[in-house]
Design a protein around this motif. Structure first.
Motif, mmCIF file in Angstrom:
data_model
loop_
_atom_site.group_PDB
_atom_site.id
_atom_site.type_symbol
_atom_site.label_atom_id
_atom_site.label_comp_id
_atom_site.label_asym_id
_atom_site.label_seq_id
_atom_site.Cartn_x
_atom_site.Cartn_y
_atom_site.Cartn_z
ATOM 1 N N ILE B 81 0.843 -1.199 0.000
ATOM 2 C CA ILE B 81 0.000 0.000 0.000
ATOM 3 C C ILE B 81 0.875 1.244 0.000
ATOM 4 O O ILE B 81 1.792 1.378 0.817
ATOM 5 C CB ILE B 81 -0.940 0.017 1.222
ATOM 6 C CG1 ILE B 81 -1.845 -1.227 1.233
ATOM 7 C CG2 ILE B 81 -1.797 1.287 1.205
ATOM 8 C CD1 ILE B 81 -2.733 -1.338 2.470
ATOM 9 N N HIS B 82 0.596 2.144 -0.922
ATOM 10 C CA HIS B 82 1.406 3.337 -1.118
ATOM 11 C C HIS B 82 0.749 4.588 -0.547
ATOM 12 O O HIS B 82 1.407 5.417 0.061
ATOM 13 C CB HIS B 82 1.668 3.496 -2.620
ATOM 14 C CG HIS B 82 2.469 4.704 -2.990
ATOM 15 N ND1 HIS B 82 1.896 5.829 -3.539
ATOM 16 C CD2 HIS B 82 3.798 4.964 -2.864
ATOM 17 C CE1 HIS B 82 2.852 6.732 -3.755
ATOM 18 N NE2 HIS B 82 3.995 6.240 -3.362
ATOM 19 N N HIS B 83 -0.561 4.742 -0.748
ATOM 20 C CA HIS B 83 -1.245 5.941 -0.240
ATOM 21 C C HIS B 83 -2.737 5.700 -0.105
ATOM 22 O O HIS B 83 -3.271 4.719 -0.616
ATOM 23 C CB HIS B 83 -0.979 7.146 -1.145
ATOM 24 C CG HIS B 83 -1.588 7.055 -2.513
ATOM 25 N ND1 HIS B 83 -0.952 6.451 -3.579
ATOM 26 C CD2 HIS B 83 -2.782 7.471 -3.007
ATOM 27 C CE1 HIS B 83 -1.714 6.521 -4.660
ATOM 28 N NE2 HIS B 83 -2.840 7.128 -4.339
ATOM 29 N N ILE B 84 -3.404 6.629 0.606
ATOM 30 C CA ILE B 84 -4.861 6.627 0.686
ATOM 31 C C ILE B 84 -5.367 7.968 0.171
ATOM 32 O O ILE B 84 -4.721 8.999 0.381
ATOM 33 C CB ILE B 84 -5.365 6.367 2.125
ATOM 34 C CG1 ILE B 84 -6.894 6.345 2.170
ATOM 35 C CG2 ILE B 84 -4.792 7.361 3.119
ATOM 36 C CD1 ILE B 84 -7.466 5.833 3.475
ATOM 37 N N ALA B 85 -6.488 7.907 -0.543
ATOM 38 C CA ALA B 85 -7.053 9.133 -1.124
ATOM 39 C C ALA B 85 -8.498 9.299 -0.672
ATOM 40 O O ALA B 85 -9.295 8.364 -0.749
ATOM 41 C CB ALA B 85 -6.994 9.067 -2.652
ATOM 42 N N LYS B 125 4.700 13.204 6.573
ATOM 43 C CA LYS B 125 5.228 13.479 7.922
ATOM 44 C C LYS B 125 4.247 14.293 8.755
ATOM 45 O O LYS B 125 4.333 14.297 9.981
ATOM 46 C CB LYS B 125 6.572 14.208 7.833
ATOM 47 C CG LYS B 125 7.676 13.287 7.349
ATOM 48 C CD LYS B 125 9.067 13.805 7.674
ATOM 49 C CE LYS B 125 10.104 12.766 7.265
ATOM 50 N NZ LYS B 125 11.451 13.315 7.108
ATOM 51 N N ASP B 126 3.322 14.988 8.084
ATOM 52 C CA ASP B 126 2.328 15.773 8.823
ATOM 53 C C ASP B 126 1.034 14.996 9.037
ATOM 54 O O ASP B 126 0.080 15.525 9.617
ATOM 55 C CB ASP B 126 2.021 17.081 8.079
ATOM 56 C CG ASP B 126 3.223 18.018 8.090
ATOM 57 O OD1 ASP B 126 4.181 17.751 8.840
ATOM 58 O OD2 ASP B 126 3.197 19.010 7.335
ATOM 59 N N VAL B 127 0.973 13.754 8.522
ATOM 60 C CA VAL B 127 -0.250 12.941 8.655
ATOM 61 C C VAL B 127 0.123 11.560 9.206
ATOM 62 O O VAL B 127 -0.339 10.531 8.711
ATOM 63 C CB VAL B 127 -1.009 12.832 7.305
ATOM 64 C CG1 VAL B 127 -2.431 12.322 7.532
ATOM 65 C CG2 VAL B 127 -1.087 14.172 6.579
ATOM 66 N N GLY B 128 0.972 11.550 10.217
ATOM 67 C CA GLY B 128 1.296 10.303 10.912
ATOM 68 C C GLY B 128 1.849 9.211 10.005
ATOM 69 O O GLY B 128 1.486 8.040 10.138
ATOM 70 N N GLY B 129 2.726 9.597 9.070
ATOM 71 C CA GLY B 129 3.370 8.606 8.219
ATOM 72 C C GLY B 129 2.526 8.120 7.062
ATOM 73 O O GLY B 129 2.937 7.218 6.338
ATOM 74 N N VAL B 130 1.357 8.730 6.884
ATOM 75 C CA VAL B 130 0.429 8.280 5.828
ATOM 76 C C VAL B 130 0.476 9.253 4.654
ATOM 77 O O VAL B 130 0.112 10.430 4.803
ATOM 78 C CB VAL B 130 -1.014 8.188 6.365
ATOM 79 C CG1 VAL B 130 -1.975 7.830 5.246
ATOM 80 C CG2 VAL B 130 -1.101 7.171 7.503
ATOM 81 N N LEU B 131 0.926 8.772 3.492
ATOM 82 C CA LEU B 131 0.829 9.602 2.288
ATOM 83 C C LEU B 131 -0.658 9.724 1.947
ATOM 84 O O LEU B 131 -1.316 8.730 1.628
ATOM 85 C CB LEU B 131 1.610 8.983 1.129
ATOM 86 C CG LEU B 131 1.567 9.776 -0.187
ATOM 87 C CD1 LEU B 131 2.085 11.211 -0.021
ATOM 88 C CD2 LEU B 131 2.351 9.071 -1.278
ATOM 89 N N THR B 132 -1.182 10.939 2.059
ATOM 90 C CA THR B 132 -2.619 11.176 1.958
ATOM 91 C C THR B 132 -2.899 12.077 0.755
ATOM 92 O O THR B 132 -2.248 13.108 0.583
ATOM 93 C CB THR B 132 -3.134 11.860 3.246
ATOM 94 O OG1 THR B 132 -2.817 11.026 4.371
ATOM 95 C CG2 THR B 132 -4.642 12.068 3.188
#
Lengths: 142, 142
Positions: B81-85, B125-132
């Motif tokens: 898993i790379h990101h969530i949109a 880095k601003d969303v708890g390690g989650v590429l959003t």
């Protein structure tokens, strides 16, 4: 076979802090909190949307200790997306389909998930590196 | 603010192989394929469900080369898993809200996403390690 993206699981060090962050930044609401000893997590479900196939959530999970699956994930990779969960209409049937097709199911029998659901995890090595969970919602009383 | 989980982005080495896998194992259908040179990916959207706030998809992304964001992700972490949109109703407004709250937006101006959408990524880095990723669907002709 898949009814919805039921939730995306996000591993974190501090559940309360992360809930406050998601509430503030994304204006989402906690609809369930639970300690799941079997899975070694303290978890919260944050509601995102409803659809024909059921609700979609963000699941924040904090490990109960370092020697748990999520604790080891945090040690290895840091905070971030941990798994994706799809809603299915019939979990025992879905488990049989996965096994028939050669995808290993980590839970031979459905086990307890958040909000009264039944769940089973698929082996990430058989799903392109993605820890994948199948979720069946509790049947409504009619 | 969030209308839906628009998609979960999954990084892979071989897009055609992974599409065939998802079609076979999860019985999902490709609704869009696209090469996005700007993002350095060859991508496919697989439809999961529809909801009040729009559709939900799995996005499979194969890097166009090793020296791209997804290429470096694969090198560092392997497939997964790379990101969530998340779908949002008004992307420029959402970008302003994120900046006001101190969450860095990687795309100051909305850019082109899959299926005619406008998108912007938030700093993990601003969303708890989650590429959003935030996604605004194209406006329908009325």
């Amino acid at each position: 076979m898949l009814l919805r993206i039921d939730h995306v699981g996000i591993a974190c060090h501090d559940l309360d802090e992360k809930i406050a962050f998601y509430e503030k930044v994304f204006d989402v609401t906690v609809v369930s909190r639970e300690i799941n000893e079997e899975q070694g997590v303290n978890e919260a479900m944050l509601h995102i949307a409803d659809g024909e196939g059921g609700g979609s959530y963000i699941q924040l999970v904090q490990p109960l200790g370092p020697d748990t699956p999520v604790g080891r994930f945090l040690e290895r990779r840091g905070e971030g997306i941990h798994h994706i969960a799809y809603g299915v209409p019939d979990l025992p049937k879905a488990i049989r389909q996965m096994e028939a097709i050669g995808v290993r199911v980590l839970d031979k029998e459905p086990r307890h998930g958040a909000m009264g659901t039944s769940i089973a995890f698929l082996h990430p090595k058989d799903v392109g590196g993605v820890l994948t969970e199948l979720v069946e919602s509790p049947r409504r009383q009619s």
